[in-house]
Each structure stands twice: as C-alpha cells, then as structure tokens.
Design an enzyme around this catalytic site. Structure first.
Site, PDB file in Angstrom:
ATOM      1  N   SER A 131     -40.189  -6.664  42.275  1.00 16.72           N
ATOM      2  CA  SER A 131     -40.039  -5.758  41.139  1.00 16.72           C
ATOM      3  C   SER A 131     -39.205  -6.476  40.094  1.00 16.72           C
ATOM      4  CB  SER A 131     -39.321  -4.480  41.589  1.00 16.72           C
ATOM      5  OG  SER A 131     -38.831  -3.732  40.488  1.00 16.72           O
ATOM      6  N   TYR A 144     -32.392  -0.902  46.374  1.00 20.00           N
ATOM      7  CA  TYR A 144     -33.703  -1.324  45.886  1.00 20.00           C
ATOM      8  C   TYR A 144     -33.616  -2.683  45.191  1.00 20.00           C
ATOM      9  CZ  TYR A 144     -38.247  -1.054  43.553  1.00 20.00           C
ATOM     10  OH  TYR A 144     -39.526  -1.301  43.116  1.00 20.00           O
TER      11      TYR A 144
END
Length: 243
Positions: A131, A144
């Site tokens: 990401s 995350y």
C-alpha cells in the site's frame, strides 16, 4: 502448458479483479479466501475456490498441498489484507498481531509453500500487495502502515534469495482504491463523501483508483513482458507518493 495461479483475498476487491484478469489470459486460477462463499460463489474466472485463513499455517499447508497435487503453480498473488486503527500509543496488541499475521506472515507462509516447486520449474512469480501506507505511513494506522512496509522488504528478500532460480517477486502499492477494505478505513464520524474527498485531495489525478487498474498492473507483472522485473516496488497510487 497452462499456467496455474493462486490468488488470496479472492472473494472481492482487488483479489477478485485479479482472478478475472488472469483467467482472461488463460491462467487456471485458484482463489483463496476466508469467506466460505468462495467455494459456492467463486469470483468470475476462478477455476476453483478454496476456503483458507491465511493466518493459519496448517490450513495453508492443506490447501496448497491439494492444489499442488494436480500440478505446479507458477504464480502467487497475495491480496488478502487486514486493517486496524490506532497509533503507537493506543493500537491494541490483538489488532497489531492480527494485521501483521494477515498482511505479512500469511504471504510468507504461502510463498514458502510455493518456492520449492517454482525452483524446480526454474520459473515463478510472486506478487505481494502492499500500500502507499508502506511508503508513506497513514495517520492513526500504526499496524497497517508497519505491515505494509514489512511486506515490501519480505518481497525484496525473496527476490534476492530466489532470483538465481528464475523466480521473480514484486510489490504493488495501491493508493486509495474504492474497495470494502478502503471504505472500512473511514474514520469514525466522517461521512463516506468526506472520506473520498479527503483521499482525492492528496492525489495528483484527483480521483480514486479502481480494482481493475490494480489488477491490470498485476497481470503485467506476472506476464513474460515483465520478465526482467524483480524486487520492484510499484506505486499505482494516482500520485499519492509524489511528494
């Protein structure tokens, strides 16, 4: 010989789009997901759907053994993902462990099952989904962001160690893509409209990405057209990480 692939997180979002893309170019795709409906309602193009919790090493071994019993797998795409809120002070240990297990340990365990066969073939491609949060951390997303940085280095380690056997490994870092996972990241009290506006504001292209745009990048990276690409981190992010 028909190529065979495993795609995790295959029930929806980028995973389902990747399944459809790869099937469209003749790949036999095995879609894995924790959702039991992956078996009864697999994504478009999937040859088979398999229930698999990527945090469970024993499940991974069983599913991979069943798939490999019918022939080698030359493509592994790890799309399964988890997200949790919280900064370094408030992120819970349970949330941290879960996110790391899904986003980092799972891809490693899947790769470990595939590498021997890929080495024997002298050919194989592993694509791990990171990401832009793995390049530029997202606020209030400690677990995350950490996991997505870790998967980039895991991918580079695989490419370093296994390139000599003809195995390639690359990372794709999507920016804001309109998926269930991205929608679940909406801060409490923020409307869906404001969430989208805030994301778009930081993008050079001033729009959200689509799952098919990410799947198209994955399709390219697993193809022979990308045969000299390994260890790369490719940001398909609408310009989020330009600055």
């Amino acid at each position: 010989m028909q190529k065979r692939a495993i795609v995790t997180g295959g029930r929806g979002g980028i995973g389902a789009a990747t399944v459809e893309r790869l099937a469209g170019v003749g790949v036999e795709v095995h879609a894995l997901d924790i959702d039991p409906e992956i078996q009864t309602a697999p994504p478009t193009g999937a040859a088979f759907g398999h229930v698999c919790d990527v945090t469970d090493g024993a499940q991974i071994e069983r599913v991979c053994a069943a798939i490999l019993a019918d022939g080698p797998v030359s493509i592994l795409v790890n799309c399964a993902a988890a997200i949790a809120t919280g900064d370094a002070e408030v992120c819970s240990l349970d949330d941290y462990d879960k996110v790391m297990a899904v986003n980092v340990r799972g891809p490693w365990l899947l790769a470990r099952q595939m590498l021997a066969g890929m080495r024997e073939q002298g050919d194989g491609v592993i694509i791990n989904l990171s990401s832009t949060a793995g390049i530029r951390p997202s606020r209030n997303r400690l677990a995350y962001s950490t996991s997505k940085a870790a998967i980039r280095q895991l991918t580079r380690s695989i490419s370093t160690d296994f390139g000599q056997y003809g195995i390639r490994a690359n990372t794709v870092c999507p920016g804001p893509i309109d998926t269930a996972l991205w929608r679940a990241s909406r801060p409490a009290g923020m409307s869906a409209e404001k969430h989208a506006e805030a994301a778009i504001e930081g993008l050079a292209l001033k729009r959200l990405g689509t799952v098919d745009e990410i799947a198209a990048m994955i399709e390219f990276l697993v193809s022979d057209a990308a045969s000299f690409v390994t260890g790369a981190t490719i940001a398909a992010d609408g310009g989020r990480t330009l600055h």
